[in-house]
Design a protein around this motif. Structure first.
Motif, short mmCIF file in Angstrom:
data_model
loop_
_atom_site.label_atom_id
_atom_site.label_comp_id
_atom_site.label_asym_id
_atom_site.label_seq_id
_atom_site.Cartn_x
_atom_site.Cartn_y
_atom_site.Cartn_z
N PRO A 1 -2.90 -2.34 3.24
CA PRO A 1 -1.67 -1.17 3.45
C PRO A 1 -0.03 -1.65 3.54
N GLY A 2 0.86 -1.03 3.41
CA GLY A 2 2.09 -1.89 3.27
C GLY A 2 3.11 -0.61 3.84
N ALA A 3 4.50 -2.22 3.98
CA ALA A 3 5.73 -0.31 4.16
C ALA A 3 5.52 0.33 3.04
N CYS A 4 6.31 1.67 2.91
CA CYS A 4 6.92 2.37 1.76
C CYS A 4 7.29 2.28 0.78
N THR B 1 1.79 9.22 3.17
CA THR B 1 1.73 10.87 4.05
C THR B 1 2.85 10.97 4.29
N THR B 2 3.95 9.93 4.40
CA THR B 2 5.60 10.71 4.96
C THR B 2 6.18 11.16 3.63
N GLY B 3 6.46 11.30 2.88
CA GLY B 3 6.60 11.76 1.51
C GLY B 3 6.44 12.87 0.58
N GLY C 1 7.40 4.69 7.48
CA GLY C 1 6.19 4.88 7.45
C GLY C 1 4.90 4.17 7.13
N THR C 2 3.53 3.57 7.08
CA THR C 2 3.01 2.47 6.74
C THR C 2 2.03 3.78 4.89
N CYS C 3 1.99 3.32 3.73
CA CYS C 3 1.79 3.57 2.42
C CYS C 3 -0.09 2.59 2.94
N SER C 4 -1.14 3.67 1.79
CA SER C 4 -2.05 2.66 1.24
C SER C 4 -1.89 2.80 -0.31
N PHE C 5 -2.29 1.55 -0.50
CA PHE C 5 -2.18 0.75 -2.26
C PHE C 5 -2.94 0.41 -2.77
N LEU C 6 -3.77 1.11 -3.43
CA LEU C 6 -4.78 0.38 -4.67
C LEU C 6 -3.70 -0.40 -5.99
N GLU C 7 -3.97 -1.70 -6.35
CA GLU C 7 -3.35 -2.12 -7.55
C GLU C 7 -4.34 -2.84 -8.27
N PHE C 8 -4.52 -2.52 -9.57
CA PHE C 8 -5.57 -3.37 -10.56
C PHE C 8 -4.46 -3.98 -11.50
#
Length: 294
Positions: A76-79, A213-215, A90-97
């Motif tokens: 999770p991190g800052a959007c 989810t904020t935007g 808000g806080t966003c969920s990040f999927l990185e690869f």
């Protein structure tokens, strides 16, 4: 003498009665038709929302199947700042690869040494000193072409000292000196760990999917590989899905099958306004296995 012919027609009262009766019948028909029509519109709207979520999750799943082993990370991190979320709140969920564009097996049984011999087909990748090239067993797949910025990664374990994010087990490819049979590096490299299966992968960039989810958006970002997972600093991205609801997140279990296979789970909800009143939400769940055998 001419006979007088009588003319017949509708009186005003009769016309008004017909209009009233027609209106009553039309109202009764409308009452019976309203429910089926509304149901049709509801089904079409739900199908559209389901298609948006399903398409987005399938796209992420296809990307993940090409991920470099042990390169997936979820935080999770800052959007980041976007048009839909100009304040980056808000806080966003990040999927990185790290997506791979190709790969193969390097020669490890013959040749060797720090230099590149005149007949490079037998050149083995040396793990005792810096090496500038190595032969590819069987050659690269048909139709494969190297691209600017390509890196070769060997035995990525995703831990300190063996992670492609920090560059300790990657090296830049020399496009002019590389062919299907041999890969030449820009600078001689000493790879610390040899792959048990003598495998290597070609990578070029990092990719992040971001649930905001904020935007109310699901975005895809592509950017140069960096050690730390970027969050708020991401820019430019492509919209994968809009009207994202309150549920949009990723999770990752790296050891779901004896440290050989990881599992990425994804939850995505799409919310749209229901003309009958309130909002309507469709939520989909998806799970994708990723290989962690480098």
């Amino acid at each position: 003498m001419m006979r007088r012919q009588s003319q017949q027609g509708f009186t005003l009262v009769e016309m008004i009665m017909v209009i009233v009766i027609t209106g009553i019948i039309g109202g009764m028909v409308a009452v019976f038709l309203k429910t089926p029509i509304q149901q049709y519109m509801d089904v079409a709207r739900r199908a559209d929302m389901t298609d948006i979520a399903d398409t987005a999750l399938r796209r992420i799943g296809r990307d993940l199947r090409l991920a470099l082993p042990n390169s997936v990370r979820v935080t999770p991190g800052a959007c980041p700042v976007t048009t839909a979320n100009p304040g980056g709140t808000g806080t966003c969920s990040f999927l990185e690869f790290l997506p791979t564009s190709g790969g193969g097996r390097y020669r490890a049984d013959t040749g060797g040494g720090a230099g590149c011999p005149a007949s490079p087909g037998g050149e083995a990748l040396d793990f005792t000193g810096a090496d500038a090239c190595f032969g590819v067993l069987g050659g690269m797949p048909a139709g494969f072409a190297f691209a600017a910025g390509d890196l070769v990664a060997v035995y990525n374990l995703g831990i300190s000292g063996a992670t492609a994010y920090s560059g300790v087990n990657t090296a830049a490819i020399n496009l002019a000196g590389s062919t299907a049979a041999i890969i030449t590096l820009n600078t001689a490299k000493l790879f610390q760990l040899a792959s048990p299966k003598a495998r290597f992968d070609i990578i070029n960039k990092a990719v992040s999917y971001v649930c905001d989810t904020t935007g109310k958006t699901l975005m895809r970002y592509s950017y140069p590989i960096v050690a730390g997972q970027p969050t708020a600093t991401l820019t430019g991205g492509n919209l994968l899905a809009g009207n994202v609801g309150a549920i949009c997140n990723f999770s990752y279990d790296a050891f779901v099958v004896a440290q050989r296979s990881g599992l990425v789970t994804m939850n995505l909800s799409i919310t749209e306004n229901n003309p009958s009143g309130g909002n309507e939400t469709v939520t989909l769940y998806n799970a994708t296995h990723v290989s962690n055998l480098p």
